[in-house]
Motif scaffolding. Structure first.
Motif, mmCIF file in Angstrom:
data_model
loop_
_atom_site.group_PDB
_atom_site.id
_atom_site.type_symbol
_atom_site.label_atom_id
_atom_site.label_comp_id
_atom_site.label_asym_id
_atom_site.label_seq_id
_atom_site.Cartn_x
_atom_site.Cartn_y
_atom_site.Cartn_z
ATOM 1 N N GLN B 38 0.845 -1.126 -0.139
ATOM 2 C CA GLN B 38 0.152 -0.283 -0.142
ATOM 3 C C GLN B 38 0.664 1.754 0.001
ATOM 4 O O GLN B 38 1.741 0.963 0.549
ATOM 5 N N GLY B 41 -1.490 6.901 1.123
ATOM 6 C CA GLY B 41 -2.994 7.815 0.210
ATOM 7 C C GLY B 41 -3.167 7.015 -1.208
ATOM 8 O O GLY B 41 -4.020 7.178 -1.617
ATOM 9 N N ARG B 42 -2.656 5.781 -1.151
ATOM 10 C CA ARG B 42 -3.710 4.666 -2.309
ATOM 11 C C ARG B 42 -3.963 3.544 -1.333
ATOM 12 O O ARG B 42 -3.781 3.113 -0.357
ATOM 13 N N GLY B 43 -5.548 2.706 -2.366
ATOM 14 C CA GLY B 43 -5.142 1.593 -1.815
ATOM 15 C C GLY B 43 -4.372 0.291 -1.696
ATOM 16 O O GLY B 43 -3.728 0.188 -2.629
ATOM 17 N N PRO B 44 -4.154 -0.397 -1.007
ATOM 18 C CA PRO B 44 -3.264 -1.631 -1.350
ATOM 19 C C PRO B 44 -3.571 -2.173 -2.257
ATOM 20 O O PRO B 44 -4.706 -2.879 -3.559
#
Lengths: 114, 115
Positions: B38, B41-44
């Motif tokens: 991840q 600030g992002r999705g996994p």
């Protein structure tokens, strides 16, 4: 490629406001999930849905509700936002119930409640 | 109680060095184990997935191992790059077929790669 999109990357709301977080997936997945992620706590499941108009509570549903009127869209609703709901919200989807472990995540919405 | 514990919580390494992240779990029944990366600030994003019968899986410079007897997994990163700076999350599943089940998430290891 599976694509999961979330309506906003960043959101700032005031205490008491009604907040809608939208999630859309484009791969005809049956299952959709909402998580929140907080430092030191990891991802926690709020609600999930195995089919249209179906919803099930996760580990921390208090203060939230969901709506799934269409297969591709899963909405998370904060009826009256509070400061302790400031968090990163992640939507995920998976193909079907027996593949529920294979989840694809959206980019996340960072919500700040002031 | 189903739990996934990751160590260390955070790690700083120099670019080009190798590192290993650990994941210990107490999940029953065990279905599979997945490592996610991840970015801030992002999705996994999934790196590897392993079932009970698999003990190693590679994805480029990432190699995951699984010891189902000791209930331990590791993620080894070779020749680290600045872009490897991220949180790495270990997730264990106990889904079986159409039955109810859960994903149990670790809290993650935050890796910082410095030039």
């Amino acid at each position: 490629d599976v694509k999961v999109t979330q309506s906003s990357r960043y959101l700032v709301k005031r205490t008491g406001e009604k907040v809608f977080l939208e999630c859309v997936q484009d791969m005809d997945h049956e299952n959709m999930f909402w998580y929140r992620q907080d430092p030191g706590l990891g991802l926690r499941l709020i609600y999930f849905s195995y089919d249209v108009k179906m919803k099930e509570k996760g580990d921390i549903p208090e203060g939230y509700s969901v709506s799934r009127e269409k297969k591709e869209r899963f909405s998370l609703i904060l009826e009256s936002a509070s400061t302790n709901q400031t968090s990163m919200y992640l939507c995920a989807s998976s193909l079907r119930r027996d593949k529920a472990y294979e989840q694809y995540f959206g980019p996340g919405t960072r919500l700040t409640v002031t | 109680k189903n739990q996934v514990e990751q160590s260390p919580q955070s790690l700083i390494i120099l670019e080009g060095k190798n590192c290993t992240l650990q994941c210990n779990y107490t999940v029953s029944p065990f279905s599979n184990l997945r490592w996610y990366k991840q970015d801030t600030g992002r999705g996994p994003v999934s790196l590897t997935i392993m079932t009970f019968s698999e003990n190693t899986k590679s994805n480029g410079r990432y190699t995951a191992t699984l010891d189902a007897d000791t209930k331990q997994s590791s993620l080894h990163i070779t020749a680290s790059q600045l872009s490897d700076s991220a949180s790495y999350i270990c997730v264990v599943s106990n889904y079986y077929g159409g039955s109810q089940g859960n994903l149990i998430f670790g809290k993650g290891t935050k890796l910082s790669v410095k030039p």
